[in-house]
Design an enzyme around this catalytic site. Structure first.
Site, PDB file in Angstrom:
ATOM      1  N   ASN A   7       0.863  -1.181   0.000  1.00  0.00           N
ATOM      2  CA  ASN A   7       0.000   0.000   0.000  1.00  0.00           C
ATOM      3  C   ASN A   7       0.900   1.232   0.000  1.00  0.00           C
ATOM      4  O   ASN A   7       1.303   1.718   1.049  1.00  0.00           O
ATOM      5  CB  ASN A   7      -0.905  -0.015   1.236  1.00  0.00           C
ATOM      6  CG  ASN A   7      -1.872   1.164   1.270  1.00  0.00           C
ATOM      7  OD1 ASN A   7      -1.737   2.111   0.514  1.00  0.00           O
ATOM      8  ND2 ASN A   7      -2.822   1.095   2.175  1.00  0.00           N
ATOM      9  N   ARG A  91      -2.286  -1.745  -3.843  1.00  0.00           N
ATOM     10  CA  ARG A  91      -3.313  -0.712  -3.819  1.00  0.00           C
ATOM     11  C   ARG A  91      -2.948   0.358  -4.848  1.00  0.00           C
ATOM     12  O   ARG A  91      -1.812   0.812  -4.911  1.00  0.00           O
ATOM     13  CB  ARG A  91      -3.386  -0.066  -2.440  1.00  0.00           C
ATOM     14  CG  ARG A  91      -4.322   1.145  -2.394  1.00  0.00           C
ATOM     15  CD  ARG A  91      -3.796   2.203  -1.463  1.00  0.00           C
ATOM     16  NE  ARG A  91      -4.660   3.379  -1.441  1.00  0.00           N
ATOM     17  CZ  ARG A  91      -4.297   4.551  -0.944  1.00  0.00           C
ATOM     18  NH1 ARG A  91      -3.089   4.695  -0.439  1.00  0.00           N
ATOM     19  NH2 ARG A  91      -5.125   5.570  -0.964  1.00  0.00           N
ATOM     20  N   HIS A 181      -9.157   6.301  -1.773  1.00  0.00           N
ATOM     21  CA  HIS A 181      -9.218   5.573  -0.494  1.00  0.00           C
ATOM     22  C   HIS A 181     -10.405   4.604  -0.448  1.00  0.00           C
ATOM     23  O   HIS A 181     -10.921   4.289   0.629  1.00  0.00           O
ATOM     24  CB  HIS A 181      -9.321   6.544   0.700  1.00  0.00           C
ATOM     25  CG  HIS A 181      -8.172   7.494   0.815  1.00  0.00           C
ATOM     26  ND1 HIS A 181      -8.353   8.848   1.000  1.00  0.00           N
ATOM     27  CD2 HIS A 181      -6.828   7.289   0.750  1.00  0.00           C
ATOM     28  CE1 HIS A 181      -7.174   9.438   1.059  1.00  0.00           C
ATOM     29  NE2 HIS A 181      -6.234   8.518   0.907  1.00  0.00           N
ATOM     30  N   ARG A 242      -1.428  18.944   0.276  1.00  0.00           N
ATOM     31  CA  ARG A 242      -2.413  19.324  -0.729  1.00  0.00           C
ATOM     32  C   ARG A 242      -3.346  20.413  -0.219  1.00  0.00           C
ATOM     33  O   ARG A 242      -3.713  20.455   0.955  1.00  0.00           O
ATOM     34  CB  ARG A 242      -3.250  18.120  -1.157  1.00  0.00           C
ATOM     35  CG  ARG A 242      -2.460  16.971  -1.751  1.00  0.00           C
ATOM     36  CD  ARG A 242      -3.411  15.947  -2.343  1.00  0.00           C
ATOM     37  NE  ARG A 242      -2.736  14.712  -2.670  1.00  0.00           N
ATOM     38  CZ  ARG A 242      -2.882  13.575  -1.994  1.00  0.00           C
ATOM     39  NH1 ARG A 242      -3.680  13.529  -0.943  1.00  0.00           N
ATOM     40  NH2 ARG A 242      -2.244  12.493  -2.360  1.00  0.00           N
ATOM     41  N   GLU A 387      -7.106  -1.931   4.806  1.00  0.00           N
ATOM     42  CA  GLU A 387      -7.133  -1.954   3.349  1.00  0.00           C
ATOM     43  C   GLU A 387      -6.416  -3.187   2.816  1.00  0.00           C
ATOM     44  O   GLU A 387      -6.786  -3.735   1.774  1.00  0.00           O
ATOM     45  CB  GLU A 387      -6.472  -0.684   2.800  1.00  0.00           C
ATOM     46  CG  GLU A 387      -7.173   0.601   3.183  1.00  0.00           C
ATOM     47  CD  GLU A 387      -6.321   1.819   2.871  1.00  0.00           C
ATOM     48  OE1 GLU A 387      -6.474   2.366   1.763  1.00  0.00           O
ATOM     49  OE2 GLU A 387      -5.512   2.217   3.713  1.00  0.00           O
TER      50      GLU A 387
END
Length: 402
Positions: A7, A91, A181, A242, A387
């Site tokens: 990931n 991922r 996500h 960001r 995840e």
């Protein structure tokens, strides 16, 4: 079957080696602060062995080599040779309109994922680096699978994913909201339903994946109806580097005043803004928190902005779904920053949320739990995301079908 899940995030590379017969973790770890001074790896095994050490990781390819060494380490490793790994699941943040399901990775898939990098400039290049690193270490004999974050968000209605720009740009370039996500939102929303003892089809859940990259998603009846990230992971709330959502005129105004090209402006918004840009300290919230505790006003402002923005999105999705049964905090900050959860929930008092301070303080470092009070109108939980398990399951399904 043992599956290694990779990931690769914007500044991290999480991994887990999973025994699919039991779906139990054999070993896991995280390479942190990739591309930032002070990068290190934390590695743990299911039998309790653990190590943490600094390692030079200027990019994700180098980070993968560090992961390989940890898995084979004589003292802390869990395999004797790489042949014990049956498959590798990756991922991938952005699949665009090309990938709507998980796929077996080949040269063409690598090229297409790399070609989608403009839609996820901090992530897709990192994914490609990790995949190439896998090929260098394992060779082509070990199958690799890409699992895309965007697939879980494919249930959004047009009114949620379309932008109010000329329709021709959707037809020409597929300009729309994709989200990210997805594996995390998918996992924690289903876990929340299990914890409540209810069918997810009967629940309205708002999932808050808050980390270096952050997104908030409205899940109604198990299906995504809206999410904060957009065409790229730049949209939504402010993040480590960001901007999050902002007036588009800010982009043209700054570009004109500073004489910046489109590429330079893209770099500014994706890599120099967010917590880093406002605080002037770091993109790592631990550094920002330390500065705030020392009295740094800009670090304090960065946090206040973040808490406020998260709260606004939760309010929007409460309206969009016509109510909310549960709110979930997950990912790096969502799982480990009690102050963030408390401040957000203070904003949510108007929705009937009441808070349990003691439970909130106990939820960190993988410890999940309910942090709302018993009389809260909306249940609020911290759930450690997994995840990796979602990715491993998809990887196993594809490999078994070969």
């Amino acid at each position: 079957m043992k599956i290694l899940v990779i990931n690769a995030g914007s500044s991290s590379l999480k991994y887990q080696l999973i025994d699919m017969e039991t779906e139990q973790m054999i070993a896991k770890g995280n390479c942190e602060r990739i591309g930032i001074e002070g990068s290190f790896i934390g590695h743990k095994t299911a039998d309790g062995r653990a190590m943490e050490k600094e390692a030079v990781m200027e990019n994700h390819a180098q980070a993968f080599m560090v992961v390989k060494d940890a898995l084979l380490d004589k003292e802390f490793g869990v395999i004797d040779n790489l042949d014990e790994v049956s498959a590798i699941g990756h991922r991938v943040v952005q699949g665009g309109s090309i990938f709507k399901t998980s796929v077996l990775i080949n040269e063409k898939v690598l090229e297409d994922i790399d070609g989608l990098s403009p839609l996820a400039p901090l992530h897709n290049p990192a994914h490609v680096q990790a995949m190439k690193g896998c090929l260098e270490v394992f060779g082509e004999k070990t199958p690799m699978v890409a699992v895309f974050d965007t697939s879980f968000h494919s249930t959004m209605p047009e009114k949620a994913y379309m932008y109010a720009v000329p329709y021709e740009f959707y037809e020409k370039y597929a300009v729309r909201r994709y989200g990210a996500h997805g594996t995390s939102h998918r996992y924690v929303s289903h876990e929340m339903a299990k914890l409540m003892g209810k069918d997810i089809k009967d629940l309205k859940i708002i999932t808050c994946h808050i980390g270096n990259g952050s997104s908030i998603t409205a899940v109604d009846g198990g299906k995504v109806v809206d999410t904060s990230m957009g065409l790229t992971p730049l949209d939504g709330i402010m993040m480590g580097t960001r901007t999050g959502c902002l007036d588009p005129s800010v982009v043209t105004f700054i570009a004109e005043k500073e004489g910046l090209s489109a590429k330079e402006m893209d770099t500014l918004m994706n890599k120099k803004s967010g917590l880093l840009g406002v605080s002037g300290i770091s993109s790592d919230d631990r550094d920002v928190s330390a500065a705030e505790e020392a009295g740094n006003e800009r670090a304090h402002l960065a946090h206040e902005m973040l808490y406020y923005q998260i709260s606004k999105y939760i309010g929007q999705y409460y309206i969009a779904m016509g109510g909310c049964d549960a709110i979930v905090f997950t990912a790096g900050l969502g799982e480990n920053q009690p102050q963030l959860r408390k401040r957000v929930c203070e904003y949510l008092k108007v929705l009937g949320v009441t808070f349990n301070d003691e439970a909130n303080e106990n939820c960190r470092r993988g410890v999940s739990g309910t942090i709302s009070a018993d009389d809260s109108a909306i249940r609020v939980d911290v759930i450690a995301t997994n995840e990796e398990l979602v990715i491993a399951r998809d990887t196993q399904d594809i490999v078994n079908a070969l």
